[in-house]
Write an enzyme that holds these catalytic residues in place. Sequence first.
Site, PDB file in Angstrom:
ATOM      1  N   LYS A  81       0.804  -0.977   0.046  1.00 13.19           N
ATOM      2  CA  LYS A  81      -0.029  -0.055  -0.124  1.00 13.19           C
ATOM      3  C   LYS A  81       0.608   1.198   0.011  1.00 13.19           C
ATOM      4  O   LYS A  81       1.825   1.277   0.764  1.00 13.19           O
ATOM      5  CB  LYS A  81      -0.979  -0.011   1.244  1.00 13.19           C
ATOM      6  CG  LYS A  81      -1.871   1.235   1.430  1.00 13.19           C
ATOM      7  CD  LYS A  81      -2.655   0.936   2.530  1.00 13.19           C
ATOM      8  CE  LYS A  81      -3.669   2.025   2.805  1.00 13.19           C
ATOM      9  NZ  LYS A  81      -4.467   1.835   4.218  1.00 13.19           N
ATOM     10  N   SER A 156      -9.002   2.548   3.813  1.00 13.78           N
ATOM     11  CA  SER A 156      -8.215   3.071   2.915  1.00 13.78           C
ATOM     12  C   SER A 156      -7.181   2.143   2.149  1.00 13.78           C
ATOM     13  O   SER A 156      -6.427   2.641   1.123  1.00 13.78           O
ATOM     14  CB  SER A 156      -7.109   4.336   3.535  1.00 13.78           C
ATOM     15  OG  SER A 156      -6.360   3.714   4.436  1.00 13.78           O
ATOM     16  N   SER A 180      -9.034   0.267   8.198  1.00 12.91           N
ATOM     17  CA  SER A 180      -8.659   0.360   6.749  1.00 12.91           C
ATOM     18  C   SER A 180      -8.287  -1.058   5.993  1.00 12.91           C
ATOM     19  O   SER A 180      -7.839  -1.258   5.060  1.00 12.91           O
ATOM     20  CB  SER A 180      -7.780   1.097   6.443  1.00 12.91           C
ATOM     21  OG  SER A 180      -8.023   2.661   6.662  1.00 12.91           O
TER      22      SER A 180
END
Length: 472
Positions: A81, A156, A180
């Site tokens: 990520k 996220s 997230s």
Amino acid sequence: MTDELVWATATELCRRYSRKELSPVEVVDSALKRAERLQPHLNFLVLLDADGARAAAKASEARWQKGEPLSPLDGVPTAIKDTTNVKGWPTRLGSHATDETPVADDAPIVGRFRAAGMAILGKSTTPEFGWKALTDSPLQGTTRNPWNPKHSPGGSSGGASSMTAAGVAPFNHGNDGGGSIRIPAAHTGLVGLKPSYGRIAQYPAESPFSDVVSQGVLARSVLDTALALNISAGPDARDWRSLPADPRDHTVGLDDGVRGWRIGLSLDFGHVKADPEVRELVAAAAKRFEALGAHVEDVGPLIDPLQQSFEALWIGSFATRLKQIPTQLHAKLDPGFRAAAENGLSITLADYARSYEARSKLARELALWHQKYDLLLAPVTPTAAPPVETLYNSEAFPRWTKGAPYTLPCNLTGQPAASMPAGLTRAGLPVGLQLIGPPRADHRVLQAMRAYESATGWTWPQPKILEALAKL
């Protein structure tokens, strides 16, 4: 690589590597081709390193040929990520306030993936600074859900969830500062464990959000999740808050079941208004634990509404980030993030201190609750995946009531929590069941995840996602 292997777990891939039936080079080549084909439709990557991934796969192939793999996950492809440092690559955080300067060091979890022989494909998308539970940003655009590209994959860690659900890699890295990992896992039908805070070290750890963030992966199986935790858990001298080394193998005892456990179920925590379909699916999923021999009871109101106690903590942290950004770049920020951050400029030290007092109280109350109960079950989100045009933290989709009301408590307390598939809505979108364990009892959460997984029959690929991907 055949369609069957596109959906193979990391465990299955490595079993075939060991038998010399399959090469990491084949798997990584296929993953790169699939990523390149689906990227224009789903937008889950911000960087693709084909040469680096192929070099890692070639080295892994040589180790498997000698029977000397570095780990049970040697040669498995994954992505990182883009909130997390990978040496030699920029960390853009979805923001025009960052630049293309390569970072000097791997984050701890990246270093451990490399030491395990994994092939890093690239970096996955995130909303700006990972601030919200949807994945779109001014810098990188909108990431879409493979189940229905008109909907968000959550956030996220939305790039990671979109990639994993689309069959690009068996699991992908994410992190969780308010839900997230769990929220995108729920929105894409995946397995998502937020480990205990500090179980996996993090660096840099100086962001305003670092004391609520846990590192982890979004996967398609519980065994893969346990293996990923095995290779990534542990302290790092750069992170003074990381937990001491734990020699536990998280795959041992994974199939011991939940017979005799006392499990609490709260569909609303006493204040969250979830969609009726979400409540129905989660309640039905919870009943599976009764069939597995656990005692499940509705525990009613459990956690007070979060906004009054924790708004200061959250928007105060946003304001801290805003102050670090040159004023001339403010106009390029996500308008929702900027609005929340500007509201946070009025937060006082007394407001912030009261939030920390409330956080200590919440952690104490839940730890005491877990002296009676082995596990807490709840929804992951009040709704299924929202449309991609949804304005987060707007009047139509407030953060505290629709964004992360079920997930944020476990970030504040640091206890482990996971999302497992609870089923599909009538519109064909996944819903997540949240499994919350006592402080630092990651093994207990994994054991419950595995028991639930074995009872559901949920397997990849799901027919509806195949239908959706065939249209891209």
